[in-house]
Write a protein that holds these residues in place. Structure first.
Motif, PDB file in Angstrom:
ATOM      1  N   SER A  13       0.821  -1.215   0.000  1.00  0.00           N
ATOM      2  CA  SER A  13       0.000   0.000   0.000  1.00  0.00           C
ATOM      3  C   SER A  13       0.856   1.267   0.000  1.00  0.00           C
ATOM      4  CB  SER A  13      -0.987  -0.001   1.164  1.00  0.00           C
ATOM      5  OG  SER A  13      -0.330  -0.059   2.397  1.00  0.00           O
ATOM      6  N   GLU A 107      -1.742  -4.904   7.526  1.00  0.00           N
ATOM      7  CA  GLU A 107      -3.197  -4.875   7.480  1.00  0.00           C
ATOM      8  C   GLU A 107      -3.788  -6.276   7.586  1.00  0.00           C
ATOM      9  OE1 GLU A 107      -2.139  -0.957   6.331  1.00  0.00           O
ATOM     10  OE2 GLU A 107      -1.406  -2.784   5.446  1.00  0.00           O
ATOM     11  N   SER A 125      -0.618   0.711   7.541  1.00  0.00           N
ATOM     12  CA  SER A 125      -0.022   1.745   6.695  1.00  0.00           C
ATOM     13  C   SER A 125      -0.654   3.098   6.986  1.00  0.00           C
ATOM     14  CB  SER A 125      -0.154   1.377   5.217  1.00  0.00           C
ATOM     15  OG  SER A 125      -1.491   1.111   4.887  1.00  0.00           O
ATOM     16  N   PHE A 126      -1.930   3.099   7.324  1.00  0.00           N
ATOM     17  CA  PHE A 126      -2.582   4.364   7.672  1.00  0.00           C
ATOM     18  C   PHE A 126      -2.013   4.911   8.980  1.00  0.00           C
ATOM     19  CE2 PHE A 126      -5.561   1.996   5.060  1.00  0.00           C
ATOM     20  CZ  PHE A 126      -5.691   2.898   4.012  1.00  0.00           C
ATOM     21  N   LYS A 145      -3.505  13.637   4.491  1.00  0.00           N
ATOM     22  CA  LYS A 145      -4.855  13.274   4.050  1.00  0.00           C
ATOM     23  C   LYS A 145      -4.848  12.844   2.589  1.00  0.00           C
ATOM     24  CE  LYS A 145      -7.181  16.185   7.409  1.00  0.00           C
ATOM     25  NZ  LYS A 145      -8.006  17.374   7.636  1.00  0.00           N
ATOM     26  N   VAL A 148      -3.449   9.292   2.502  1.00  0.00           N
ATOM     27  CA  VAL A 148      -4.466   8.322   2.937  1.00  0.00           C
ATOM     28  C   VAL A 148      -5.451   8.058   1.811  1.00  0.00           C
ATOM     29  CG1 VAL A 148      -6.441   7.987   4.477  1.00  0.00           C
ATOM     30  CG2 VAL A 148      -4.257   8.746   5.416  1.00  0.00           C
ATOM     31  N   ASP A 152      -6.009   4.540  -0.260  1.00  0.00           N
ATOM     32  CA  ASP A 152      -7.367   4.001  -0.359  1.00  0.00           C
ATOM     33  C   ASP A 152      -7.729   3.711  -1.813  1.00  0.00           C
ATOM     34  OD1 ASP A 152      -9.899   3.228   0.689  1.00  0.00           O
ATOM     35  OD2 ASP A 152     -10.701   5.175   0.135  1.00  0.00           O
ATOM     36  N   LEU A 158     -10.775   1.327   2.249  1.00  0.00           N
ATOM     37  CA  LEU A 158     -11.325   1.516   3.583  1.00  0.00           C
ATOM     38  C   LEU A 158     -12.822   1.723   3.481  1.00  0.00           C
ATOM     39  CD1 LEU A 158      -8.865   4.236   4.916  1.00  0.00           C
ATOM     40  CD2 LEU A 158      -8.955   1.877   5.630  1.00  0.00           C
ATOM     41  N   ARG A 163     -11.869   5.433   6.785  1.00  0.00           N
ATOM     42  CA  ARG A 163     -11.130   6.506   6.121  1.00  0.00           C
ATOM     43  C   ARG A 163     -11.269   7.799   6.899  1.00  0.00           C
ATOM     44  NH1 ARG A 163     -12.278   6.591   0.436  1.00  0.00           N
ATOM     45  NH2 ARG A 163     -14.357   7.037   1.156  1.00  0.00           N
ATOM     46  N   ALA A 166      -9.095   7.629   9.975  1.00  0.00           N
ATOM     47  CA  ALA A 166      -7.680   7.839   9.656  1.00  0.00           C
ATOM     48  C   ALA A 166      -7.407   9.308   9.374  1.00  0.00           C
ATOM     49  CB  ALA A 166      -7.257   6.978   8.469  1.00  0.00           C
TER      50      ALA A 166
END
Length: 172
Positions: A13, A107, A125-126, A145, A148, A152, A158, A163, A166
């Motif tokens: 990711s 994950e 990873s987030f 952001k 992230v 995604d 997510l 999401r 995170a």
């Protein structure tokens, strides 16, 4: 010194969006088990991982056969998979004279649950992105952001709730 083991889902990711360098925000020895490196066969993850491992901040390791075998027994697996390699690292650290903190970035639900049960701290990873934002004055919440959202969009989908959680942990 703490040791942070990175699993294949986190390598994938973060590697897909070119953000593997965020792993260096951890205080400790960041390692990628060799089976994880070998299983990372998708571009641009391969190139990004090779570049990360060429530096001095992250290295590839192979755990002892006895630790791999113990991890396989715990997992009920016969081949040396990436999950067994990550768990073997946690087992090796747990049994060493240096019982300092051990953490796992993954994950994978099975890996996360097993490592947590073995006493390791666990993140995703987030979580790496959130940590880098909090620890690194050069990564703004706005940039985090975007990272992230890119992660995604590149396969680590997510739910809307996760999401927002995170992104919310990153703050403004």
């Amino acid at each position: 010194m703490s040791r942070i083991y990175v699993g294949p889902t986190a390598v994938y990711s973060l590697g897909q969006v070119g953000e593997l360098s965020l792993l260096t925000s951890f205080d400790g020895d960041v390692v990628v088990p060799k089976p994880v490196r070998e299983a990372s066969a998708v571009e641009p993850t391969v190139t990004n991982l090779d570049e990360l491992l060429d530096g001095d901040d992250v290295r590839a390791v192979t755990e002892a056969d006895a630790d791999i075998e113990r991890a396989q027994r715990l997992l009920g697996e016969k081949d040396v998979g990436t999950a067994a390699a990550v768990i073997a690292g946690v087992l090796a650290r747990r049994d060493s004279d240096d019982r300092s903190a051990v953490a796992v970035v993954s994950e994978d639900r099975t890996v996360r649950q097993m490592c947590r049960g073995l006493g390791a701290q666990v993140t995703s990873s987030f979580g790496v992105v959130v940590r880098a934002t909090l620890e690194d004055k050069y990564l703004s919440p706005r940039q985090a952001k975007r990272i992230v959202r890119r992660i995604d969009q590149h396969g680590m989908h997510l739910t809307g709730e996760l999401r927002e959680r995170a992104v919310g942990e990153i703050g403004d």
